[in-house]
Design a protein around this motif. Structure first.
Motif, PDB file in Angstrom:
ATOM      1  N   GLU A 194      47.488  35.949  35.280  1.00 27.16           N
ATOM      2  CA  GLU A 194      48.374  36.898  34.610  1.00 27.16           C
ATOM      3  C   GLU A 194      47.928  38.338  34.854  1.00 27.16           C
ATOM      4  OE1 GLU A 194      51.712  38.151  32.768  1.00 27.16           O
ATOM      5  OE2 GLU A 194      51.210  36.083  33.302  1.00 27.16           O
ATOM      6  N   ARG A 195      46.620  38.575  34.842  1.00 22.25           N
ATOM      7  CA  ARG A 195      46.110  39.928  35.109  1.00 22.25           C
ATOM      8  C   ARG A 195      46.514  40.381  36.504  1.00 22.25           C
ATOM      9  NH1 ARG A 195      42.030  41.700  38.037  1.00 22.25           N
ATOM     10  NH2 ARG A 195      40.944  39.704  38.183  1.00 22.25           N
ATOM     11  N   LYS A 196      46.325  39.508  37.478  1.00 21.99           N
ATOM     12  CA  LYS A 196      46.651  39.868  38.860  1.00 21.99           C
ATOM     13  C   LYS A 196      48.154  40.001  39.067  1.00 21.99           C
ATOM     14  CE  LYS A 196      42.503  38.197  41.115  1.00 21.99           C
ATOM     15  NZ  LYS A 196      41.949  37.304  42.150  1.00 21.99           N
ATOM     16  N   SER A 197      48.945  39.153  38.400  1.00 21.30           N
ATOM     17  CA  SER A 197      50.397  39.247  38.557  1.00 21.30           C
ATOM     18  C   SER A 197      50.938  40.539  37.948  1.00 21.30           C
ATOM     19  CB  SER A 197      51.100  38.032  37.951  1.00 21.30           C
ATOM     20  OG  SER A 197      51.003  38.043  36.554  1.00 21.30           O
ATOM     21  N   ARG A 198      50.213  41.103  36.999  1.00 13.64           N
ATOM     22  CA  ARG A 198      50.589  42.392  36.410  1.00 13.64           C
ATOM     23  C   ARG A 198      49.974  43.553  37.174  1.00 13.64           C
ATOM     24  NH1 ARG A 198      51.787  42.450  30.475  1.00 13.64           N
ATOM     25  NH2 ARG A 198      52.434  40.333  29.982  1.00 13.64           N
ATOM     26  N   LYS A 199      49.294  43.234  38.288  1.00  8.73           N
ATOM     27  CA  LYS A 199      48.636  44.233  39.130  1.00  8.73           C
ATOM     28  C   LYS A 199      47.642  45.077  38.335  1.00  8.73           C
ATOM     29  CE  LYS A 199      52.402  44.638  42.508  1.00  8.73           C
ATOM     30  NZ  LYS A 199      52.782  43.305  42.521  1.00  8.73           N
ATOM     31  N   MET A 200      46.918  44.410  37.459  1.00 10.70           N
ATOM     32  CA  MET A 200      45.915  45.074  36.619  1.00 10.70           C
ATOM     33  C   MET A 200      44.538  44.755  37.198  1.00 10.70           C
ATOM     34  SD  MET A 200      45.266  44.469  32.525  1.00 10.70           S
ATOM     35  CE  MET A 200      46.764  45.232  31.959  1.00 10.70           C
ATOM     36  N   THR A 201      43.706  45.766  37.343  1.00 10.76           N
ATOM     37  CA  THR A 201      42.354  45.519  37.840  1.00 10.76           C
ATOM     38  C   THR A 201      41.502  44.917  36.738  1.00 10.76           C
ATOM     39  OG1 THR A 201      41.479  47.677  37.184  1.00 10.76           O
ATOM     40  CG2 THR A 201      42.540  47.529  39.368  1.00 10.76           C
ATOM     41  N   ALA A 202      40.407  44.299  37.169  1.00 14.49           N
ATOM     42  CA  ALA A 202      39.467  43.729  36.203  1.00 14.49           C
ATOM     43  C   ALA A 202      38.900  44.833  35.315  1.00 14.49           C
ATOM     44  CB  ALA A 202      38.361  42.980  36.929  1.00 14.49           C
ATOM     45  N   GLN A 203      38.645  45.992  35.902  1.00 12.00           N
ATOM     46  CA  GLN A 203      38.099  47.110  35.138  1.00 12.00           C
ATOM     47  C   GLN A 203      39.084  47.581  34.072  1.00 12.00           C
ATOM     48  OE1 GLN A 203      34.865  48.209  35.550  1.00 12.00           O
ATOM     49  NE2 GLN A 203      35.298  49.221  33.612  1.00 12.00           N
ATOM     50  N   GLU A 204      40.383  47.610  34.403  1.00 10.89           N
ATOM     51  CA  GLU A 204      41.403  48.032  33.435  1.00 10.89           C
ATOM     52  C   GLU A 204      41.467  47.070  32.249  1.00 10.89           C
ATOM     53  OE1 GLU A 204      44.768  50.268  36.156  1.00 10.89           O
ATOM     54  OE2 GLU A 204      44.735  48.080  36.128  1.00 10.89           O
TER      55      GLU A 204
ATOM     56  N   ALA B  91      39.161  44.914  31.295  1.00 15.45           N
ATOM     57  CA  ALA B  91      37.886  44.978  30.575  1.00 15.45           C
ATOM     58  C   ALA B  91      37.862  46.185  29.646  1.00 15.45           C
ATOM     59  CB  ALA B  91      36.718  45.041  31.563  1.00 15.45           C
ATOM     60  N   GLY B  92      38.370  47.308  30.124  1.00 17.11           N
ATOM     61  CA  GLY B  92      38.435  48.511  29.292  1.00 17.11           C
ATOM     62  C   GLY B  92      39.320  48.312  28.072  1.00 17.11           C
ATOM     63  N   ARG B  93      40.465  47.659  28.260  1.00 18.13           N
ATOM     64  CA  ARG B  93      41.364  47.403  27.125  1.00 18.13           C
ATOM     65  C   ARG B  93      40.737  46.461  26.111  1.00 18.13           C
ATOM     66  NH1 ARG B  93      47.364  46.673  28.170  1.00 18.13           N
ATOM     67  NH2 ARG B  93      47.286  46.471  25.906  1.00 18.13           N
ATOM     68  N   LEU B  94      39.891  45.547  26.591  1.00 17.61           N
ATOM     69  CA  LEU B  94      39.237  44.593  25.695  1.00 17.61           C
ATOM     70  C   LEU B  94      37.930  45.137  25.104  1.00 17.61           C
ATOM     71  CD1 LEU B  94      39.727  41.347  27.818  1.00 17.61           C
ATOM     72  CD2 LEU B  94      40.996  42.020  25.757  1.00 17.61           C
ATOM     73  N   GLY B  95      37.442  46.235  25.669  1.00 12.89           N
ATOM     74  CA  GLY B  95      36.187  46.818  25.190  1.00 12.89           C
ATOM     75  C   GLY B  95      34.968  46.013  25.611  1.00 12.89           C
ATOM     76  N   ILE B  96      35.032  45.446  26.804  1.00 10.67           N
ATOM     77  CA  ILE B  96      33.924  44.645  27.326  1.00 10.67           C
ATOM     78  C   ILE B  96      33.581  45.126  28.724  1.00 10.67           C
ATOM     79  CG2 ILE B  96      34.521  42.602  25.966  1.00 10.67           C
ATOM     80  CD1 ILE B  96      35.840  41.436  28.499  1.00 10.67           C
ATOM     81  N   THR B  97      32.498  44.588  29.283  1.00 11.78           N
ATOM     82  CA  THR B  97      32.132  44.932  30.647  1.00 11.78           C
ATOM     83  C   THR B  97      32.953  44.093  31.629  1.00 11.78           C
ATOM     84  OG1 THR B  97      30.395  43.263  30.814  1.00 11.78           O
ATOM     85  CG2 THR B  97      29.754  45.439  29.934  1.00 11.78           C
ATOM     86  N   ARG B  98      33.018  44.577  32.846  1.00 12.43           N
ATOM     87  CA  ARG B  98      33.727  43.843  33.886  1.00 12.43           C
ATOM     88  C   ARG B  98      33.046  42.494  34.143  1.00 12.43           C
ATOM     89  NH1 ARG B  98      32.831  45.346  39.089  1.00 12.43           N
ATOM     90  NH2 ARG B  98      33.839  43.859  40.439  1.00 12.43           N
ATOM     91  N   GLY B  99      31.741  42.460  34.013  1.00 16.29           N
ATOM     92  CA  GLY B  99      30.992  41.211  34.200  1.00 16.29           C
ATOM     93  C   GLY B  99      31.373  40.148  33.170  1.00 16.29           C
ATOM     94  N   THR B 100      31.556  40.574  31.929  1.00 16.20           N
ATOM     95  CA  THR B 100      31.974  39.632  30.892  1.00 16.20           C
ATOM     96  C   THR B 100      33.371  39.107  31.185  1.00 16.20           C
ATOM     97  OG1 THR B 100      30.588  40.746  29.252  1.00 16.20           O
ATOM     98  CG2 THR B 100      32.349  39.333  28.409  1.00 16.20           C
ATOM     99  N   LEU B 101      34.257  39.972  31.643  1.00 17.09           N
ATOM    100  CA  LEU B 101      35.599  39.528  32.004  1.00 17.09           C
ATOM    101  C   LEU B 101      35.536  38.536  33.159  1.00 17.09           C
ATOM    102  CD1 LEU B 101      38.656  39.616  31.718  1.00 17.09           C
ATOM    103  CD2 LEU B 101      38.659  41.543  33.305  1.00 17.09           C
ATOM    104  N   GLN B 102      34.692  38.794  34.131  1.00 12.97           N
ATOM    105  CA  GLN B 102      34.551  37.868  35.252  1.00 12.97           C
ATOM    106  C   GLN B 102      34.059  36.503  34.762  1.00 12.97           C
ATOM    107  OE1 GLN B 102      32.011  40.202  37.799  1.00 12.97           O
ATOM    108  NE2 GLN B 102      33.741  40.939  39.014  1.00 12.97           N
TER     109      GLN B 102
END
Length: 113
Positions: A27-37, A39-50
């Motif tokens: 869903e993130r990729k289909s919305r063309k949202m980067t992992a960093q974006e 992660a920022g909205r969730l208030g977490i690091t990109r590593g945690t999102l990964q």
């Protein structure tokens, strides 16, 4: 220093968390949202999102639900009103049960013949 006990998860749990992570990533990729974006909205690091997207069962459950909410992924068939109603119904049913569970008494088996 004592060794820490490694948590093991049932295969179903591992598979379900993996499916959830894949749903979030798709869903993130289909919305063309980067992992960093995200992660920022969730208030977490990109590593945690990964880790979440890779299906790590140690990632906080609330975080997974929040990612689904941000991306518009519905995990239940109901909308917010339906979820609220279901939760209230479950709470009412829980009040009818005992406050705590008692261990079952084991009866001794008489093997003397």
């Amino acid at each position: 220093m004592p060794a820490t006990k490694k948590q093991s998860y049932a295969r179903y749990t591992v598979a379900a968390v993996s499916v959830l992570g894949s749903m979030i990533q798709l869903e993130r990729k289909s919305r063309k949202m980067t992992a960093q974006e995200l992660a920022g909205r969730l208030g977490i690091t990109r590593g945690t999102l990964q880790r979440l997207e890779q299906g790590d069962p140690k990632v906080e459950l609330g975080l997974a639900f929040e990612a689904c909410t941000v991306l518009g992924i519905r995990l239940f068939d109901e909308d917010l009103a339906g979820i609220t109603f279901r939760n209230e119904d479950l709470q009412k049913r829980l009040t009818l049960l005992p406050k705590y569970a008692r261990p079952r008494k084991q009866t001794a088996v008489d093997n003397d013949f």
